[in-house]
Design a protein around this motif. Structure first.
Motif, PDB file in Angstrom:
ATOM      1  N   CYS A  68     -20.503  39.539  78.138  1.00  0.00           N
ATOM      2  CA  CYS A  68     -19.792  40.767  78.659  1.00  0.00           C
ATOM      3  C   CYS A  68     -18.177  40.552  78.400  1.00  0.00           C
ATOM      4  N   TRP A  69     -17.455  41.587  78.469  1.00  0.00           N
ATOM      5  CA  TRP A  69     -15.971  41.782  78.474  1.00  0.00           C
ATOM      6  C   TRP A  69     -15.394  41.332  79.825  1.00  0.00           C
ATOM      7  N   GLN A  70     -16.285  41.438  80.973  1.00  0.00           N
ATOM      8  CA  GLN A  70     -15.656  41.092  82.262  1.00  0.00           C
ATOM      9  C   GLN A  70     -15.915  39.674  82.624  1.00  0.00           C
ATOM     10  N   GLU A  71     -15.199  39.055  83.546  1.00  0.00           N
ATOM     11  CA  GLU A  71     -15.275  37.747  83.984  1.00  0.00           C
ATOM     12  C   GLU A  71     -16.306  37.362  84.857  1.00  0.00           C
ATOM     13  N   GLU A  72     -16.730  38.700  86.036  1.00  0.00           N
ATOM     14  CA  GLU A  72     -17.523  38.643  86.792  1.00  0.00           C
ATOM     15  C   GLU A  72     -17.953  40.191  87.479  1.00  0.00           C
ATOM     16  N   GLY A  73     -18.940  40.399  88.244  1.00  0.00           N
ATOM     17  CA  GLY A  73     -19.026  41.530  88.700  1.00  0.00           C
ATOM     18  C   GLY A  73     -20.423  42.142  88.624  1.00  0.00           C
ATOM     19  N   SER A  80     -20.937  36.263  81.519  1.00  0.00           N
ATOM     20  CA  SER A  80     -19.182  36.328  81.190  1.00  0.00           C
ATOM     21  C   SER A  80     -18.820  35.222  80.232  1.00  0.00           C
ATOM     22  N   THR A 109     -16.635  48.447  72.271  1.00  0.00           N
ATOM     23  CA  THR A 109     -16.995  47.407  73.196  1.00  0.00           C
ATOM     24  C   THR A 109     -16.918  45.998  72.449  1.00  0.00           C
ATOM     25  N   LYS A 113     -14.685  42.618  73.682  1.00  0.00           N
ATOM     26  CA  LYS A 113     -15.215  41.337  73.810  1.00  0.00           C
ATOM     27  C   LYS A 113     -14.465  40.467  73.030  1.00  0.00           C
ATOM     28  N   ALA A 116     -11.668  39.489  75.480  1.00  0.00           N
ATOM     29  CA  ALA A 116     -12.166  38.587  76.371  1.00  0.00           C
ATOM     30  C   ALA A 116     -12.310  37.118  76.233  1.00  0.00           C
TER      31      ALA A 116
END
Length: 258
Positions: A68-73, A80, A109, A113, A116
């Motif tokens: 995922c391109w996000q660190e957390e969530g 991640s 996307t 990535k 990230a």
């Protein structure tokens, strides 16, 4: 001197025992490789930790098949960049045609990535490729270079050499795939390199690693590796068996003694 990369993604195959057996069989050989040869393996996520712990990270790179391109969530089912690193991964495959076709991966996307991965010191391995229809229509180069340019959008010049591009023609992938000839593969790699030179200049473009993937086997690997713009191969089922992967390493290793 640029390294020659030889790697494989296991896709959704193997279990913990067979993953460990593969690593145990490959380990004795990689310790004797030429230092300019870079082996890597991308197992399914549950086995990244155990496979990475079997190898010296300075010799064998281990990666993830997606991120995922996000660190957390609240991203159910995703992994991640921090999780990849925590499991011992250093490479992240992204943009594979199977993920584009089956799981909605897009050029946008993929670009997210890439950024990230670079933020967290991971190596993005960006898969690009043309479909059989695009090949028949004569627009393969345009289709592939579009994917490359979007993947690299707003990546700072100093980080460009950290990104790996793997050209994987969709028509060449899988059990029924028809491998690109060395000449076909080199022609696309030359086109990618030329586009990169136009974007970033010769020095940065030439520093980038370009891999070929798509029905690579023990019969065609040597000729593919002889092509001037192919910096390694990204192999499927031929390398899922440890003996096949070791033979590919032997083929690549011979390029440094010839």
């Amino acid at each position: 001197m640029k390294k020659l990369w030889i790697g494989t993604s296991w896709k959704m195959n193997k279990d913990s025992d067979s993953a460990q057996a593969w690593a145990s069989a490959v380990l004795p050989r990689i310790e004797k490789l030429h230092p300019q040869l870079q082996p890597f393996v991308i197992p399914p996520f549950p086995y990244i930790s155990s496979v990475s712990s079997a190898f010296d990270a300075s010799v064998m790179k281990v990666g993830a098949q997606n991120m995922c391109w996000q660190e957390e969530g609240a991203f159910t089912g995703e992994v991640s960049p921090l999780m990849v690193k925590d499991c011992g991964g250093s490479v992240v495959e992204m943009g594979h045609s199977e993920r584009r076709a089956q799981f909605g991966e897009t050029d946008e996307t993929v670009n997210m990535k890439v950024h990230a991965a670079l933020r967290h010191g991971l190596t993005p391995l960006v898969c690009v490729g043309d479909s059989g229809k695009e090949k028949r229509w004569g627009v393969s180069r345009e289709a592939v270079i579009k994917q490359v340019k979007i993947a690299l959008y707003e990546v700072p010049d100093h980080q460009i050499p950290q990104v790996i591009i793997a050209y994987e023609p969709i028509w060449a992938i899988g059990e029924s795939g028809i491998p690109a000839t060395p000449q076909e593969a080199e022609s696309m790699h030359f086109a990618i390199r030329r586009a990169l030179r136009e974007l970033y200049g010769a020095d940065l473009a030439d520093a980038m690693t370009l891999l070929y993937g798509g029905s690579v086997n023990l019969d065609n690997a040597s000729n593919l590796l002889d092509q001037p713009n192919i910096d390694g191969v990204f192999v499927g089922r031929t390398a899922w068996n440890a003996s096949g992967y070791v033979q590919l390493l032997e083929i690549a290793n011979s390029k440094f003694s010839s």
